[in-house]
Write an enzyme that holds these catalytic residues in place. Sequence first.
Site, short mmCIF file in Angstrom:
data_model
loop_
_atom_site.label_atom_id
_atom_site.label_comp_id
_atom_site.label_asym_id
_atom_site.label_seq_id
_atom_site.Cartn_x
_atom_site.Cartn_y
_atom_site.Cartn_z
CG ASP A 56 -2.29 0.56 0.91
OD1 ASP A 56 -2.39 1.80 0.84
OD2 ASP A 56 -3.26 -0.20 0.73
CG HIS A 91 -5.28 3.53 0.70
ND1 HIS A 91 -4.91 2.23 0.42
CD2 HIS A 91 -6.58 3.63 0.31
CE1 HIS A 91 -5.92 1.58 -0.11
NE2 HIS A 91 -6.95 2.41 -0.19
CB SER A 272 -9.33 -0.17 -0.17
OG SER A 272 -8.67 0.15 -1.36
#
Length: 419
Positions: A56, A91, A272
Amino acid sequence: MIRRLARTAALVAGLVAATSTPALAEAPRGWEQQAMKVPAAQRLGQGKGITVAVLDSGVMEDHPEFRGRVTSGPDFIGGGARPGQSYWGAHGTSMASSVLRVAPQAQVLSVRVIWDHEDPARKRAEAATKSGRIAADEESLKRGNALAKGIRYAVDKGARVISMSLGTDEWNLGDAYDDTTAAAVDYALGKGVILMASAGNGGSTDPLEVDANNVVAYPAAHPGVIAVAATGPDGKRADFSQVHTYNTISAPGVDIYFANNRGGYRTGEGTSPACALAAGTAALMLSRNPDLTPRQVRDILIRTAKKPAGGYNVFLGFGLIDAAAAVQAAGAAKDAKIAAAPYKGKEYFGGGPVASASTNPPIDMGFVTVGGGAAGVGLLFLLGAALLMRRPRARPAPGRPADGAFGQAAPYGPPRNMG
């Protein structure tokens, strides 16, 4: 792939509510745990001894949520961002917390392979893509190889599960299938590593939704990767979740509460977090039975999922993950064996022969005898001719020159005077 953020903390709830649609009123915090039956699953396994690689944008290791359960590997994408900046690890930090909420005793290996949306490096790459320029600089080359390098690194460092909350529909700026990533996926599967990827957030049918592309997203579309779609609290497909035949299973992806890279918590949505929750479930399964193969994990998730009405569909795959049933089935699974399956079908594939088998009459031995005799006579003639050709020629009388070819005198000077 977090698409929209709601409230980040109770202190600023009023300010955020003025600019975003309230979500927690509709879905209580942690609803995904109940929907997936995580508490019951955690009574069977906690993820102990299992490393989940989160590929990520980086993870803030010092967040109170993690308590020493996160380590960081290399930064394969670069770009200049550093931990502590708002656009580093936003994220990835959220995804790591979703994994550990399901598998609290697992270890997360953070490998940075993508940029956050607000990262200046991402904005530079987006500008180059929109202008049609083909960038060949070092930064672009690193971006193109980051995911493949991250997969291989995670495998070599002992990760049993790789969670990829990313896809070519958003994160790779238009790039699609590439051989380097495909080879890395094959490498991981060959090492027995479970690969999970988000299905993508471009499934909206709203013409005003800028992400409504529903393109094929990699790595979710790679064979062997478990593609995870997103559901809402009502059990239906989230309106942003992409629709594809490679969707394998689904997990909650709306109003998910997770850690913030700047401290505190926030909510968001997307395929996600659905992928991260699925990866946590796989860690629980492996802690219950470390010998499970990628195919066994996939089959168990499919078999134990809460099926959509009518069975498999392209919206939710084989249905919503039932973590408790999956972990229980994992504990009862036997070692996988590879063997040739016996064929139990009909004698012929398809319609078989188009006509009955033909038969030949018996050989007439009279013809064989005649033919053999004729061959013998012919052979005798050949032998006779060979003997005649080998018979010696007559020699000329002494003192007389031998004739040359064609009856002419031998060419060695004028004839001698015999008188």
